[in-house]
Every structure is written in C-alpha cells, then in structure tokens.
Write a protein that holds these residues in place. Structure first.
Motif, mmCIF file in Angstrom:
data_model
loop_
_atom_site.group_PDB
_atom_site.id
_atom_site.type_symbol
_atom_site.label_atom_id
_atom_site.label_comp_id
_atom_site.label_asym_id
_atom_site.label_seq_id
_atom_site.Cartn_x
_atom_site.Cartn_y
_atom_site.Cartn_z
ATOM 1 N N VAL A 191 0.401 -1.315 0.406
ATOM 2 C CA VAL A 191 -0.147 0.350 -0.207
ATOM 3 C C VAL A 191 1.172 0.912 0.058
ATOM 4 C CG1 VAL A 191 -1.984 1.488 1.466
ATOM 5 C CG2 VAL A 191 -2.136 -1.360 1.222
ATOM 6 N N PRO A 192 0.851 2.325 -0.999
ATOM 7 C CA PRO A 192 1.474 3.043 -1.232
ATOM 8 C C PRO A 192 1.090 3.675 -0.158
ATOM 9 C CG PRO A 192 -0.295 3.198 -2.413
ATOM 10 C CD PRO A 192 0.127 2.437 -2.272
ATOM 11 N N GLU A 193 2.518 5.030 0.604
ATOM 12 C CA GLU A 193 1.924 6.348 1.641
ATOM 13 C C GLU A 193 1.412 7.318 0.322
ATOM 14 O OE1 GLU A 193 5.643 7.308 2.940
ATOM 15 O OE2 GLU A 193 6.001 5.305 3.579
ATOM 16 N N VAL A 194 1.201 7.621 -0.758
ATOM 17 C CA VAL A 194 0.342 8.616 -1.583
ATOM 18 C C VAL A 194 -0.069 7.710 -2.779
ATOM 19 C CG1 VAL A 194 1.043 10.604 -2.642
ATOM 20 C CG2 VAL A 194 2.542 10.251 -0.602
ATOM 21 N N VAL A 195 -1.137 8.622 -2.592
ATOM 22 C CA VAL A 195 -1.667 7.721 -4.002
ATOM 23 C C VAL A 195 -1.125 8.204 -5.170
ATOM 24 C CG1 VAL A 195 -3.708 7.256 -5.610
ATOM 25 C CG2 VAL A 195 -3.671 7.939 -3.045
ATOM 26 N N PRO A 196 -0.387 6.964 -6.132
ATOM 27 C CA PRO A 196 0.339 7.263 -7.230
ATOM 28 C C PRO A 196 -0.736 7.762 -8.117
ATOM 29 C CG PRO A 196 -0.111 4.696 -7.035
ATOM 30 C CD PRO A 196 -0.648 5.190 -6.389
ATOM 31 N N ASP A 197 0.263 8.871 -9.124
ATOM 32 C CA ASP A 197 -0.002 9.831 -9.787
ATOM 33 C C ASP A 197 -0.886 8.795 -10.765
ATOM 34 O OD1 ASP A 197 1.182 11.657 -8.182
ATOM 35 O OD2 ASP A 197 2.828 12.129 -10.300
ATOM 36 N N LYS A 198 -1.182 8.049 -11.303
ATOM 37 C CA LYS A 198 -1.842 7.487 -12.228
ATOM 38 C C LYS A 198 -2.589 7.754 -12.223
ATOM 39 C CE LYS A 198 -1.920 4.245 -15.209
ATOM 40 N NZ LYS A 198 -2.553 4.692 -17.208
ATOM 41 N N PHE A 199 -3.240 7.336 -10.740
ATOM 42 C CA PHE A 199 -4.592 6.591 -10.233
ATOM 43 C C PHE A 199 -4.947 8.253 -9.808
ATOM 44 C CE2 PHE A 199 -2.845 2.754 -9.167
ATOM 45 C CZ PHE A 199 -3.387 1.984 -9.928
ATOM 46 N N ALA A 200 -4.893 8.940 -9.038
ATOM 47 C CA ALA A 200 -4.885 10.475 -8.775
ATOM 48 C C ALA A 200 -5.115 11.020 -10.312
ATOM 49 C CB ALA A 200 -3.923 10.796 -7.978
ATOM 50 N N LYS A 201 -4.393 10.969 -10.969
ATOM 51 C CA LYS A 201 -4.853 12.021 -12.199
ATOM 52 C C LYS A 201 -5.818 11.223 -13.157
ATOM 53 C CE LYS A 201 0.343 13.998 -12.917
ATOM 54 N NZ LYS A 201 1.162 14.428 -13.223
ATOM 55 N N ILE A 202 -5.858 9.641 -13.638
ATOM 56 C CA ILE A 202 -6.641 9.138 -14.320
ATOM 57 C C ILE A 202 -8.414 9.962 -14.158
ATOM 58 C CG2 ILE A 202 -7.852 7.470 -14.915
ATOM 59 C CD1 ILE A 202 -5.528 7.180 -15.632
ATOM 60 N N ALA A 203 -8.484 9.447 -12.009
ATOM 61 C CA ALA A 203 -9.654 9.500 -10.993
ATOM 62 C C ALA A 203 -10.474 10.965 -11.527
ATOM 63 C CB ALA A 203 -9.379 9.187 -10.165
ATOM 64 N N ASP A 204 -9.428 12.297 -11.666
ATOM 65 C CA ASP A 204 -9.857 13.504 -11.526
ATOM 66 C C ASP A 204 -10.322 13.620 -12.870
ATOM 67 O OD1 ASP A 204 -9.930 16.600 -10.349
ATOM 68 O OD2 ASP A 204 -8.854 15.958 -11.773
ATOM 69 N N MET A 205 -8.940 13.394 -14.053
ATOM 70 C CA MET A 205 -10.066 13.313 -15.365
ATOM 71 C C MET A 205 -11.402 12.909 -15.294
ATOM 72 S SD MET A 205 -9.970 11.862 -18.532
ATOM 73 C CE MET A 205 -8.676 10.636 -18.155
ATOM 74 N N ILE A 206 -11.458 11.763 -15.354
ATOM 75 C CA ILE A 206 -12.859 11.018 -15.401
ATOM 76 C C ILE A 206 -14.184 11.624 -14.982
ATOM 77 C CG2 ILE A 206 -11.977 9.008 -15.944
ATOM 78 C CD1 ILE A 206 -12.515 7.605 -13.812
ATOM 79 N N THR A 207 -13.513 11.797 -13.523
ATOM 80 C CA THR A 207 -14.562 12.407 -12.822
ATOM 81 C C THR A 207 -14.975 13.864 -13.638
ATOM 82 O OG1 THR A 207 -14.127 11.668 -10.908
ATOM 83 C CG2 THR A 207 -15.329 13.232 -10.605
#
Length: 378
Positions: free
Chosen positions: A179-195
């Motif tokens: 479990v990463p200490e910080v959410v990976p940019d890959k997930f965070a950026k795509i999550a924001d974009m598709i929202t």
C-alpha cells in the motif's frame, strides 16, 4: 500396507470427518490458513447451499488400515456445463497424504461417478461456483495463504504430473501489493480526469442501503455481468446472491466497499476485507468457540492486521476504457492508508487476463502465488 478403501459420505458425522481431515493434515503448518468450520459445513450441505439448485455432488473419503488418508468432492454444475457446452465433472476439496495410490484412488472415484452421470471430462480443483476456492497451489508454498484460496503441500502438483492424463487448463496468479504512502499519480490524475469528463462518482453505501435497499445485490449482479466470460463462470441466481449478501456484505466494513456510479447506476465496485489469515491460524481448527470468535472480532471491528484482501473488483466492459478502475483504486488506497494497512492481497487473476494483471505495474508488487486447474478427458 493395507488396501485403500473409498467411502462415500452419507451422513452428518461422516461430513464432519470429511471436513476435519484438512485441519489434521495441515496442523502446525505456518503457511496454511484454517477455513471456518461452520462455513465448510454450510457449503457442503445440500440443505444450506443454494448452489445445489444447479449442482449435484458426492463426497469420497480414502482409508487405509482404518485411518483416513484423503478426501475429494465430485461436483457437476449443470448451469456452467450448459453455458460452456461441456459435460464436465469437477473435483474439489482434494486433500491427501503423500501417497500416489491414495490420490489416484480418489480421482478415480470422481472419474467413475462423473462417467456414470454422462460426463466426458473432469477438471479441478473447482468448487460449486466461482466464489468457492479454485485451483491447486503450484507456486508460493512458503507464502502465507488466505481463507479464500486453496493451500496445499508441494507434492500435490507432483502427483498430478505422475498420474497421467491431466493437463493444465487454467492458471490463476496472485499478487502481494504494498500500500503506497501516497496515491500514485497514475490513479489520482485519471480519477480526477474521468470524474470531470464522464461525471463518474465514487460512492460508499451504508450497511442499511447494501442489505435492505438492494445495493448489495447490485454488486453481485455486476459480478454476473463483468465475470460472465471468465473461465468456467456460472451465473449467480437470486438465491445465491442473497446468500453472498448475507455472508459477506452483512459483516463488511462499508468504508472498504467502493462503488463507482454513473448517475444513479452502479457501473463498478471494489469489495475488500481486512485479512483473517493470522486470526484463523489462532483458532482451534477453524472453530469460533471457545475463543476463535475473539480473534475474528479483533479483525472485523478493530482491523488488527496489516493486510487487506482485495476480494472482488469489477467494472462494466463499456466503462473499462474510460478508466473507471482508477476511481476504485484511488479511493481504496486512501481507505487503506486511513486504516494503516501496509499490504493488499490481490485475489486470483487469470494468467491470460493481461488487462487486470497489468494494473499492478503502477504499484510496488510481486506475483507470489499461482494456482492451477487441471483437465482430463474421460
């Protein structure tokens, strides 16, 4: 040594003996995880398991000189056979001492029973349906197992190779993810974009909504839709869904169930549970009494484990290319961080499912177990 005797289970006392064999065979093994005894009883009893609406089974025990030395379940899932246009008998709950005569006699009992029922092939280890444990462990014998997969000694696959006639039918791969200490940019950026682009939203339902308002059922209806083309999948009926909601959703931490919504429609889900592996190892042969209940309560209520199990993750096909799975992982990672989980157990994924397995490249992970299903023509 005496002759091997195959005995068919015909009563409750024998069924308990059938189940108990696993605990005796693996007692003291540091990697095996005892299954819940009452859950095994419920699964194997026709009166309690709704899978028997589409399945029939027979259970066999092997004895030598009066001592039990192995067991196996023979199962026919007629719904799956119709879906895949096959006549297949499954074998599961397959455990035995390191004696090739024992394993051969048990599988012959399955073969004979299946052939008498008109089957022309056998495959396994498989359960009644896909939520049961599937596959024989062929890699990862020195990795802690979980309550959701089979654990077996290294000699099991060696027997399958020696017996002849069996071939690899499907492999499942499992990953241990940090479990990463910080959410990976890959997930965070795509999550924001598709929202922003598609209007998809993450939602957590209350226990009441999941159990009483039908959203828990919706999860398993989506399982039917998203898993329908996977190896040997058997569509879940209403009764089977009701049982799964009662067995799993009823006790789940709703913060660890993530839904992805398109307006009022659920289009994806992630169902996770804190790991019970170490807690179950502290029980007496998977029993809740006298003190097993306390070990499990510590996990359910206070999450006294550093590992979380990723049980079910699915997204409708038309939303996969939109990156909806990133919304699931983006949210779940945050929940895992909040609870202090350090590792996540990614449950079995088919070897040829590159789309699913490739998602772990964005996280620190290692493929640490492999399970195999075998097939033989009768």
């Amino acid at each position: 040594m005496g002759k091997i005797e195959i005995v068919t289970v015909t009563n409750r006392k024998q069924l308990r003996q059938f189940i108990q064999f696993y605990y005796d065979l693996y007692r003291g093994n540091e990697y095996a995880v005892p299954y819940l005894f009452f859950d095994e009883m419920s699964t194997l009893q026709r009166s309690k398991n709704p899978s028997f609406e589409c399945c029939e089974s027979e259970y066999f025990m092997a004895f030598r000189d009066g001592k039990m030395v192995g067991r196996v379940a023979a199962i026919i899932n007629r719904r799956a056979n119709e879906r895949w246009n096959i006549n297949q008998v499954r074998f599961g709950w397959f455990d035995f001492i390191d004696d090739i005569e024992v394993s051969a006699a048990l599988l012959k009992a399955v073969e004979d029973w299946g052939r008498a029922k008109g089957m022309n092939e056998m495959a396994g280890p498989l359960g009644f349906i896909d939520t049961d444990r599937e596959g024989m462990l062929v890699e990862g014998f020195e990795e802690l197992s979980t309550m959701y997969v089979n654990y077996n000694y290294p000699y099991y696959p060696q027997h399958m190779e020696q017996l002849g006639g069996f071939r690899k039918d499907n492999d499942y791969m499992e990953y241990l993810v940090k479990v990463p200490e910080v959410v990976p940019d890959k997930f965070a950026k795509i999550a924001d974009m598709i929202t922003r682009r598609y209007g998809l939203q993450v939602r957590h339902f209350t226990s009441h909504e999941l159990q009483k308002e039908g959203w828990g059922r919706k999860v398993f209806e989506l399982v039917n839709a998203t898993y329908k083309n996977l190896y040997g999948y058997s569509q879940l009926s209403d009764r089977q869904i009701d049982k799964l909601v009662n067995d799993y959703i009823k006790i789940a931490d709703t913060n660890l169930i993530t839904a992805v919504m398109d307006g009022d429609e659920m289009i994806g889900f992630g169902v996770t549970f804190p790991s019970f592996s170490r807690a179950l190892q502290k029980t007496r042969d998977g029993r809740l009494f006298p003190f097993g209940w306390w070990q499990l309560l510590r996990i359910l209520k206070w999450h006294k484990t550093d590992t979380v199990d990723l049980l079910l993750i699915g997204v409708l096909p038309e939303y996969r290319q939109k990156g909806a799975n990133s919304l699931i992982f983006n949210d779940l990672i945050q929940q895992f961080q909040r609870y202090g989980f350090r590792y996540a157990e990614a449950m079995p994924q088919m070897e040829d499912n590159e789309a699913v397995r490739s998602q772990w490249q964005y996280l620190e992970s290692r493929q640490h177990r492999r399970h195999r299903c075998y097939r033989k023509d009768l």
